[in-house]
Design a protein around this motif. Structure first.
Motif, PDB file in Angstrom:
ATOM      1  N   LEU A  18       0.274  -0.577 -10.393  1.00  0.00           N
ATOM      2  CA  LEU A  18       0.564  -1.227  -9.112  1.00  0.00           C
ATOM      3  C   LEU A  18       0.877  -0.216  -8.029  1.00  0.00           C
ATOM      4  O   LEU A  18       0.588  -0.428  -6.862  1.00  0.00           O
ATOM      5  CB  LEU A  18       1.764  -2.168  -9.255  1.00  0.00           C
ATOM      6  CG  LEU A  18       1.614  -3.368 -10.183  1.00  0.00           C
ATOM      7  CD1 LEU A  18       2.943  -4.093 -10.293  1.00  0.00           C
ATOM      8  CD2 LEU A  18       0.537  -4.306  -9.669  1.00  0.00           C
ATOM      9  N   PHE A 108       7.677   0.910   1.052  1.00  0.00           N
ATOM     10  CA  PHE A 108       8.289   0.294  -0.108  1.00  0.00           C
ATOM     11  C   PHE A 108       9.463   1.108  -0.647  1.00  0.00           C
ATOM     12  O   PHE A 108      10.202   0.645  -1.499  1.00  0.00           O
ATOM     13  CB  PHE A 108       7.232   0.078  -1.189  1.00  0.00           C
ATOM     14  CG  PHE A 108       6.067  -0.732  -0.686  1.00  0.00           C
ATOM     15  CD1 PHE A 108       6.258  -2.046  -0.304  1.00  0.00           C
ATOM     16  CD2 PHE A 108       4.813  -0.171  -0.545  1.00  0.00           C
ATOM     17  CE1 PHE A 108       5.202  -2.802   0.180  1.00  0.00           C
ATOM     18  CE2 PHE A 108       3.752  -0.916  -0.061  1.00  0.00           C
ATOM     19  CZ  PHE A 108       3.944  -2.237   0.309  1.00  0.00           C
ATOM     20  N   TYR A 417      -0.194  -4.100   3.779  1.00  0.00           N
ATOM     21  CA  TYR A 417      -0.837  -3.541   2.592  1.00  0.00           C
ATOM     22  C   TYR A 417      -0.968  -4.587   1.507  1.00  0.00           C
ATOM     23  O   TYR A 417      -0.091  -5.430   1.342  1.00  0.00           O
ATOM     24  CB  TYR A 417      -0.022  -2.374   2.033  1.00  0.00           C
ATOM     25  CG  TYR A 417      -0.071  -1.139   2.876  1.00  0.00           C
ATOM     26  CD1 TYR A 417      -1.254  -0.434   3.015  1.00  0.00           C
ATOM     27  CD2 TYR A 417       1.056  -0.680   3.537  1.00  0.00           C
ATOM     28  CE1 TYR A 417      -1.301   0.711   3.793  1.00  0.00           C
ATOM     29  CE2 TYR A 417       1.019   0.465   4.317  1.00  0.00           C
ATOM     30  CZ  TYR A 417      -0.169   1.155   4.439  1.00  0.00           C
ATOM     31  OH  TYR A 417      -0.212   2.278   5.204  1.00  0.00           O
ATOM     32  N   LYS A 418      -2.054  -4.478   0.736  1.00  0.00           N
ATOM     33  CA  LYS A 418      -2.234  -5.381  -0.385  1.00  0.00           C
ATOM     34  C   LYS A 418      -1.648  -4.808  -1.674  1.00  0.00           C
ATOM     35  O   LYS A 418      -1.444  -5.529  -2.637  1.00  0.00           O
ATOM     36  CB  LYS A 418      -3.730  -5.659  -0.606  1.00  0.00           C
ATOM     37  CG  LYS A 418      -4.360  -6.579   0.406  1.00  0.00           C
ATOM     38  CD  LYS A 418      -3.798  -8.008   0.318  1.00  0.00           C
ATOM     39  CE  LYS A 418      -4.032  -8.640  -1.017  1.00  0.00           C
ATOM     40  NZ  LYS A 418      -5.361  -9.188  -1.169  1.00  0.00           N
ATOM     41  N   THR A 419      -1.444  -3.488  -1.716  1.00  0.00           N
ATOM     42  CA  THR A 419      -0.934  -2.873  -2.941  1.00  0.00           C
ATOM     43  C   THR A 419       0.205  -1.921  -2.606  1.00  0.00           C
ATOM     44  O   THR A 419       0.280  -1.391  -1.504  1.00  0.00           O
ATOM     45  CB  THR A 419      -2.034  -2.050  -3.652  1.00  0.00           C
ATOM     46  OG1 THR A 419      -2.485  -1.038  -2.748  1.00  0.00           O
ATOM     47  CG2 THR A 419      -3.205  -2.913  -4.046  1.00  0.00           C
ATOM     48  N   ILE A 420       1.091  -1.707  -3.582  1.00  0.00           N
ATOM     49  CA  ILE A 420       2.203  -0.781  -3.386  1.00  0.00           C
ATOM     50  C   ILE A 420       1.668   0.636  -3.253  1.00  0.00           C
ATOM     51  O   ILE A 420       2.279   1.487  -2.632  1.00  0.00           O
ATOM     52  CB  ILE A 420       3.207  -0.923  -4.551  1.00  0.00           C
ATOM     53  CG1 ILE A 420       3.840  -2.310  -4.469  1.00  0.00           C
ATOM     54  CG2 ILE A 420       4.285   0.142  -4.499  1.00  0.00           C
ATOM     55  CD1 ILE A 420       4.755  -2.649  -5.612  1.00  0.00           C
ATOM     56  N   GLU A 423      -3.360   1.312  -0.902  1.00  0.00           N
ATOM     57  CA  GLU A 423      -4.769   1.679  -0.888  1.00  0.00           C
ATOM     58  C   GLU A 423      -5.536   0.985   0.222  1.00  0.00           C
ATOM     59  O   GLU A 423      -6.424   1.548   0.810  1.00  0.00           O
ATOM     60  CB  GLU A 423      -5.447   1.356  -2.230  1.00  0.00           C
ATOM     61  CG  GLU A 423      -5.163   2.370  -3.308  1.00  0.00           C
ATOM     62  CD  GLU A 423      -4.129   1.866  -4.288  1.00  0.00           C
ATOM     63  OE1 GLU A 423      -3.363   0.947  -3.913  1.00  0.00           O
ATOM     64  OE2 GLU A 423      -4.077   2.388  -5.410  1.00  0.00           O
TER      65      GLU A 423
END
Lengths: 507, 507
Positions: A18, A108, A417-420, A423
């Motif tokens: 993730l 994050f 963002y869609k990912t931690i 990307e």
């Protein structure tokens, strides 16, 4: 049934895909990236011209070939971390200084801790962190993360004179694969320098080769500032929290103090719309009133647009300086759009289109940035390609084999963002539209340039023919007239044309 | 500097894009999806034929138009949640029964809690959860989540007779947009039924229309079981944890008890390779030995491959039953590959290629599943499209406008999702290769079918011509011979050909 709880560290350690720590190649890239982004954030929040030292060294305790142990070091001259916060800042997931409404690279707050976790799990080695906030003394820790408790484990403490150094240093030994990660690492460094042309970066690779990316401007952009939330993006839970923390004052004051761009007039008009008495004490609102208030915040159409003054853009000058350093193109056009908003978050699109030069390959190359972070993975999912695929580039005189660079920079207090692993960005219609408008502008300028260039090539060809035959005609005339001296025919070639020829030949 | 800690609930609430809760459309879809997946996991772990009741009702407390308030209810007949675990299972992030090495739909254990969080933040309403593990009594809770503390807030408790019902019921009121989510919701339900043809699902939509997806088989697949980790995927931190929990016995016993497919022989050979005395007490290992042990686990090439007996596949029969129900194609070919492994995790690819029928549109339609979950978002990033794009489908006689369905099902104890929303799978080379081999097999069969079909069409055309002219010839012959009765020419058409014609006409 096997119900149990796991700590945040354990959760992210188990599911490290993730956060981008998928394998030794990506883990090396992400560790470096996260540490560099923390460093740049720290410098910029203090308006300090960044000076970064980065090195990757082989650690021979591990295997003799890739994937093997690498010791990463990232040192900056930023604000530093106070000694009291040092253990938790690096030893706990969900502890940090990123949980604010402020434009920053980090979002994050877990990049550094993930790096330490990954280091101890793959090489068994503790990490070293050190920081000075004053330049007088530094504090250092040899430490690990207690994964099951999500707490720092301090192995040894250091303290000493800082000799004027202020900033943070992190050193972690991880299992990595530099050979396979190298090209991504280099692209990341070059593109980071492009988006932060005011930063100097020294990088030493595992073979000991040193690379220096010197800053090309000495001016920092206006730093981002922390902001209040825009009223249209606020839900019941956030309202509850604001009310809990509210000291004293009525609803009118509550509205003006808790939200951006809400003055007494807007607050009054809104509260009338919501059917809530402006003189009420916020703490007296019950559940039904809260629900009504939240619904009214969503549906009220007359708030001022989000304030973009809290955002820090690159601006034409820095963007162009960056593109020129990265690509050295023969043509470059930068575009900066006006601020827009999605769900109460202000954002700005900056873009550039570059053409030709020694670095661009035939075809379109996309360079994506979000709050000055280069995004190098999962490009095909990104909104920029969605826009490019929907544009007919031939109408801009761009042929398939033309060497074109497309640079898109999204700036916001909250990048979706869609990912931690950060990307790629979710495609919001508002963001997509702004990117389309920016690229259209830039490509129009490219079309003008390409037309002019084509015309020049035509002029040059004609002029070339003209001057070639002119000399022959002169020679024949000389022979026909039985003279032995050529006439001064070059005065016949128009002055303007000579200049055109020169320009055209230089491209 | 503003360093502070936030709770897991607050982190995921702030960053709910990460878990798929991006807007009212996606939030409605994801809430429903997460609750349904929990229900199916619960039934399957008890080998119970699933019987799900799902409803979405309008709640008029909110706005009168989409996005508006919807009350979601999902009820199952699964194993139930013990009364003591009920508050934490729904009121805490990182608390659950999914943190095991076992194939299941859920991975991150936060879907239900995210739904409750989203409900209270957007509508202010608490959620109702109820469960019975025995069928005799049920326990219910009206509850919320304390976001700042990541703890359940119990508003009211219920208890009563269950009248034979065992299972779990969740009811949450959220801000959603059903109009825009409807097509995704319907696709999700249909595809879920496809991947679980042994489940019966009743769905009532906000207009009160009821849909019933009846199970088409009465046989449950072999349930997945919990497994020990494969030795090749284990790092230092996991070793440390195993050693902490180790009661008594030497290294030899430690190896055989903690890892899958390691018997005394393998353990002995491996420990010799690692240079570790088999009679050593694991608790006496120091840091250097641990590092050596972990390195040896990574580099030792002679472990048996991961055990796929813990995985639960659909198998040809159930897969084909599912495809036939979903697409009712004229042709369907299923493929089940043998177990493989990536980084110590066993996985199996099942695939199918379907052609024609009333539901498939012209072109390729991809249906992706992972541990029986339909994956409906971010398809273009998925590994299946990567494989399809690299295959030359014309060589399988597939034309661009042919109606083809491609179904790919990845089964593993650990699906390498890139996002908490489980939108898509990271492309691992091992997984990619297996998908390619599976699809190649299935497409070869499709080619044979299409060739046969083409041949049939040719036969039919010829037969058609033949029989048409035959009747004319017969008629002319009759007239020439001045007879008034047609000869029995149809006996001249070969029997086999008649059958061919029929087949070809039926497609």
């Amino acid at each position: 049934m096997g119900f149990n709880e796991i700590s945040p560290s354990e959760f992210f350690y188990r599911n490290r895909d993730l956060a981008g720590f998928t394998n030794p190649v990506r883990a090396l890239y992400f560790s470096l990236k996260e540490l560099i982004e923390n460093s740049l954030d720290s410098c910029e929040s203090g308006e300090i011209l960044p000076e970064l030292f980065i090195s990757i060294e082989v650690d021979d305790d591990g295997p003799r070939e890739d994937p093997r142990f690498y010791r990463l070091t990232v040192q900056d001259n930023g604000m530093g971390v106070p000694a009291g916060s040092l253990p938790d800042a690096f030893g706990r997931i969900f502890y940090g200084n990123k949980f604010r409404l402020k434009q920053s690279r980090g979002v994050f707050g877990m990049g550094a801790t993930m790096t330490l976790l990954y280091a101890q799990a793959t090489t068994g080695k503790p990490s070293f962190v050190a920081s000075s906030t004053t330049g007088r003394r530094y504090h250092g820790l040899l430490m690990k993360v207690d994964i099951e408790r999500n707490r720092p484990i301090i192995i040894r403490k250091y303290e000493g004179k800082a000799y004027g150094w202020r900033g943070t240093l992190v050193r972690a030994t991880i299992l990595g694969d530099y050979q396979k990660a190298e090209s991504k690492v280099m692209s990341y460094l070059e593109q980071t320098a492009m988006a932060a042309p005011y930063a100097s970066i020294t990088f030493r690779d595992p073979q000991g080769h040193q690379m220096r990316l010197e800053r090309v401007v000495d001016r920092m952009p206006k730093p981002p500032r922390e902001t209040l939330p825009h009223p249209s993006g606020v839900d019941i839970e956030t309202l509850r929290k604001m009310i809990r923390q509210w000291r004293s004052g009525d609803m009118l004051k509550f509205m003006t103090k808790n939200f951006q761009r809400v003055g007494p007039k807007t607050a009054e008009a809104f509260l009338r719309y919501a059917g809530i008495d402006p003189s009420l004490n916020p703490k007296s609102l019950g559940d039904p009133e809260l629900t009504r208030l939240a619904a009214a915040l969503r549906s009220y159409g007359n708030f001022l647009p989000p304030d973009a003054n809290y955002l820090s853009t690159l601006g034409h000058e820095l963007l162009e300086a960056g593109v020129r350093r990265l690509l050295n193109p023969e043509f470059c056009r930068t575009v900066a759009r006006r601020p827009q908003a999605y769900e109460g978050h202000p954002f700005i699109i900056e873009a550039a289109v570059a053409y030709g030069g020694p670095k661009l390959k035939p075809g379109i190359t996309v360079f994506r940035f979000a709050n000055r972070i280069p995004l190098l993975y999962d490009e095909s999912s990104d909104v920029t390609w969605k826009v490019l695929n929907s544009m007919d580039l031939r109408s801009y005189r761009v042929r398939q084999e033309d060497p074109v660079g497309v640079i898109v920079h999204v700036i916001s207090t909250r990048i979706p963002y869609k990912t931690i692993g950060k990307e790629y960005i979710a495609d919001r219609p508002e963001v997509e539209k702004e990117i389309r408008l920016a690229l259209r502008d830039a490509f129009r300028e490219l079309r003008n340039y390409l037309s002019r260039k084509e015309r020049m090539v035509g002029v040059a060809r004609r002029a070339n023919v003209y001057s070639k035959y002119m000399s022959l005609i002169a020679k024949f005339s000389m022979e026909l007239a039985e003279r032995d001296r050529m006439p001064k025919y070059d005065i016949l070639i128009p002055k303007g044309m000579e200049q055109d020829i020169e320009e055209a030949q230089q491209g």
